[in-house]
Design an enzyme around this catalytic site. Structure first.
Site, PDB file in Angstrom:
ATOM      1  N   ARG A  32       0.824  -1.211   0.000  1.00 56.28           N
ATOM      2  CA  ARG A  32       0.000   0.000   0.000  1.00 56.28           C
ATOM      3  C   ARG A  32       0.860   1.263   0.000  1.00 56.28           C
ATOM      4  O   ARG A  32       0.513   2.256  -0.641  1.00 56.28           O
ATOM      5  CB  ARG A  32      -0.949  -0.037   1.203  1.00 56.28           C
ATOM      6  CG  ARG A  32      -2.033  -1.120   1.061  1.00 56.28           C
ATOM      7  CD  ARG A  32      -2.600  -1.568   2.398  1.00 56.28           C
ATOM      8  NE  ARG A  32      -3.737  -2.463   2.257  1.00 56.28           N
ATOM      9  CZ  ARG A  32      -3.625  -3.777   2.037  1.00 56.28           C
ATOM     10  NH1 ARG A  32      -2.432  -4.343   1.911  1.00 56.28           N
ATOM     11  NH2 ARG A  32      -4.718  -4.526   1.922  1.00 56.28           N
ATOM     12  N   GLY A 100      -0.719 -12.498  -4.583  1.00 55.91           N
ATOM     13  CA  GLY A 100      -2.156 -12.303  -4.702  1.00 55.91           C
ATOM     14  C   GLY A 100      -2.571 -10.903  -4.287  1.00 55.91           C
ATOM     15  O   GLY A 100      -3.484 -10.318  -4.874  1.00 55.91           O
ATOM     16  N   GLN A 175      -8.345  -7.837   1.037  1.00 55.59           N
ATOM     17  CA  GLN A 175      -7.883  -7.605  -0.330  1.00 55.59           C
ATOM     18  C   GLN A 175      -9.013  -7.085  -1.206  1.00 55.59           C
ATOM     19  O   GLN A 175      -8.829  -6.131  -1.973  1.00 55.59           O
ATOM     20  CB  GLN A 175      -7.300  -8.890  -0.917  1.00 55.59           C
ATOM     21  CG  GLN A 175      -5.964  -9.296  -0.307  1.00 55.59           C
ATOM     22  CD  GLN A 175      -5.385 -10.526  -0.950  1.00 55.59           C
ATOM     23  OE1 GLN A 175      -5.974 -11.119  -1.862  1.00 55.59           O
ATOM     24  NE2 GLN A 175      -4.222 -10.939  -0.490  1.00 55.59           N
ATOM     25  N   ASP A 321      -3.356 -16.051   7.677  1.00 59.28           N
ATOM     26  CA  ASP A 321      -2.054 -16.384   7.115  1.00 59.28           C
ATOM     27  C   ASP A 321      -1.150 -17.118   8.092  1.00 59.28           C
ATOM     28  O   ASP A 321      -0.158 -17.725   7.684  1.00 59.28           O
ATOM     29  CB  ASP A 321      -1.341 -15.107   6.652  1.00 59.28           C
ATOM     30  CG  ASP A 321      -1.960 -14.515   5.401  1.00 59.28           C
ATOM     31  OD1 ASP A 321      -2.549 -15.279   4.605  1.00 59.28           O
ATOM     32  OD2 ASP A 321      -1.864 -13.283   5.216  1.00 59.28           O
ATOM     33  N   ARG A 352      -3.380 -25.119   1.953  1.00 57.53           N
ATOM     34  CA  ARG A 352      -2.581 -25.163   3.172  1.00 57.53           C
ATOM     35  C   ARG A 352      -3.095 -26.173   4.195  1.00 57.53           C
ATOM     36  O   ARG A 352      -2.308 -26.681   5.004  1.00 57.53           O
ATOM     37  CB  ARG A 352      -2.479 -23.762   3.785  1.00 57.53           C
ATOM     38  CG  ARG A 352      -1.548 -22.855   3.002  1.00 57.53           C
ATOM     39  CD  ARG A 352      -1.459 -21.453   3.552  1.00 57.53           C
ATOM     40  NE  ARG A 352      -0.436 -20.679   2.830  1.00 57.53           N
ATOM     41  CZ  ARG A 352      -0.317 -19.374   2.860  1.00 57.53           C
ATOM     42  NH1 ARG A 352      -1.168 -18.655   3.589  1.00 57.53           N
ATOM     43  NH2 ARG A 352       0.632 -18.764   2.190  1.00 57.53           N
ATOM     44  N   ARG A 397       4.919 -20.057   3.325  1.00 56.52           N
ATOM     45  CA  ARG A 397       4.540 -20.299   4.724  1.00 56.52           C
ATOM     46  C   ARG A 397       4.625 -21.783   5.093  1.00 56.52           C
ATOM     47  O   ARG A 397       4.936 -22.126   6.239  1.00 56.52           O
ATOM     48  CB  ARG A 397       3.147 -19.740   4.998  1.00 56.52           C
ATOM     49  CG  ARG A 397       3.082 -18.224   4.782  1.00 56.52           C
ATOM     50  CD  ARG A 397       1.866 -17.588   5.403  1.00 56.52           C
ATOM     51  NE  ARG A 397       1.673 -16.245   4.895  1.00 56.52           N
ATOM     52  CZ  ARG A 397       2.343 -15.174   5.318  1.00 56.52           C
ATOM     53  NH1 ARG A 397       3.242 -15.293   6.275  1.00 56.52           N
ATOM     54  NH2 ARG A 397       2.103 -13.981   4.789  1.00 56.52           N
TER      55      ARG A 397
END
Length: 441
Positions: A32, A100, A175, A321, A352, A397
């Site tokens: 941002r 993403g 998002q 996340d 995940r 991750r």
């Protein structure tokens, strides 16, 4: 840690972790900061920007649309923009790499500008859904073509003037919210976004910092378009998602005492730390303060005995996340940890839930995979059996989570490919080394 082949790494116990370290700048804020600086009239300075590949993708895209973005010898960045509405037609496709966030936010930005942009990404990103932003952006008048299943490559042809809308989001997503607010910057009138549940508010905080007329009224966020953004000096705090891996490492390895300096503690980003505290972790937020509109603190984490917990579905929004590394913490807890409401984890850089269930089972953890969560039975603090090789599935991750698990395992854990870590935490292994070396000194 040794490398028997390029990008393949093994992780094994090397003693406790001790010392003070920093983590990369917050990825969400870094994206941002670049975008809003590129839309301001004049030159902004950004300190602490994430050095990962995802943020590099955002910077490259903004350069392709006319912004001047340079890194100085002191590590700080300067960004020169010409104002909202000034984006130039990119000459080639915008390569989003694995990001993403870059893709969805920039689709929103382009949607209200008179340009046409093609978005492409790597194999992992090209499997991720984009209709969640494409559908509402079509309502403002943008023409958007996606590949089969609403995926990349995608073409966005912006519209001027775009139509101001009241968007009622079906699923809570920072998002999607941010993409719609970015589209609203160059849309005449007021754009409204109504959230079904609160999500991280980095966009709102930073838009306000840059001078946008933006307000929150309960679940509704409203922004007045044709905005005039003012250049700023932005200091990006450390990424709490990156710090999470070190926090769990310190929690599970006996004798550890780690301080992670200048970490962002935005209330919508501390869910992992709240969960760890509920599990008995010894975590303190020291020296709390504010930087560029964001709350920051130094995180001190010491080894502690963990216990299993039941996490409700509503916990997901503030730590989506961080669940991969939370599952690793659960693997060392006393008792059982149960999670639900995590269907979103199946459409991240990898599935995940499946990746963590498969990997944990391979290193000796009893785990049950449900449709939208995992049940993890912990070791009570004992080392895991370890051994075997973990498939990172092109997911940073997953790779980092199992690397941490290897620090308290009887047999070394191999990760087939650590290269995805470059997208978010390039110095991950070096940072671990520094903490382990200090402990051994």
């Amino acid at each position: 840690m040794t490398a028997s082949a390029a990008l393949r790494r093994t992780f094994a116990p090397r003693g406790s972790l001790r010392g003070t370290v920093r983590v990369p700048g917050d990825k969400s804020i870094s994206h941002r900061a670049i975008m809003f600086s590129a839309l301001a009239v004049g030159e902004s300075r950004i300190e602490g920007l994430s050095d990962g590949g995802d943020v590099a993708s955002t910077a490259a895209a903004m350069r392709a649309m006319g912004a001047r973005i340079e890194r100085g010898p002191d590590g700080a960045w300067t960004v020169s923009g010409a104002g909202v509405g000034s984006l130039l037609q990119p000459e080639a496709a915008l390569d989003m790499g694995n990001s993403g966030t870059s893709t969805r936010l920039l689709m929103g930005l382009v949607a209200s500008h008179p340009i046409r942009a093609t978005f492409v990404g790597d194999a992992s990103l090209s499997r991720r859904p984009m209709n969640r932003v494409a559908v509402p952006l079509r309502r403002i008048g943008a023409r958007i073509e996606t590949s089969e299943g609403g995926r990349l490559p995608a073409i966005v042809e912006g519209i001027v003037p775009a139509l101001p809308q009241s968007h009622r989001m079906e699923v809570a997503s920072a998002q999607v919210k941010s993409a719609l607010l970015l589209a609203g910057l160059n849309t005449p009138g007021v754009t409204e976004v109504i959230e079904p549940a609160p999500t991280r508010d980095h966009s709102e905080r930073m838009l306000s910092l840059f001078g946008a007329e933006i307000e929150r009224d309960g679940p509704a966020i409203r922004i007045r378009g044709e905005a005039e953004l003012r250049p700023q000096h932005v200091i990006v705090p450390g990424d709490p998602s990156a710090a999470a891996f070190l926090a769990v490492a310190a929690s599970i390895v006996p004798g550890s005492d780690v301080t992670i300096a200048d970490v962002g503690i935005n209330p919508r980003r501390t869910g992992l730390y709240d969960a760890l505290k509920a599990m008995g972790a010894d975590i303190a937020f020291e020296n709390p303060r504010e930087l560029s509109g964001e709350p920051v603190a130094d995180l001190r984490v010491r080894h502690a005995a963990l216990r299993g917990v039941d996490l409700p579905p509503e916990a997901a929004a503030d730590m989506i996340d961080e669940f991969p590394i939370l599952f690793v913490a659960a693997a060392f807890a006393e008792g059982t940890t149960r999670t639900t409401g995590l269907a979103e984890l199946r459409v991240k850089e990898s599935d995940r839930l499946a990746a963590m269930a498969e990997g944990l089972a391979a290193i000796g953890v009893r785990v049950e995979e449900g449709e939208d969560g995992l049940v993890v039975h912990g070791s009570g603090g004992e080392p895991l059996s370890g051994g075997g090789e973990i498939s990172a599935r092109l997911d940073h991750r997953i790779a980092m989570s199992f690397a941490i698990a290897g620090l308290h395992a009887r047999k070394a854990i191999a990760i087939d490919d650590m290269s995805p870590v470059e997208t978010s935490f390039p110095a991950f292994e070096a940072t671990l080394d520094s903490l382990l070396e200090k402990a051994a000194a």
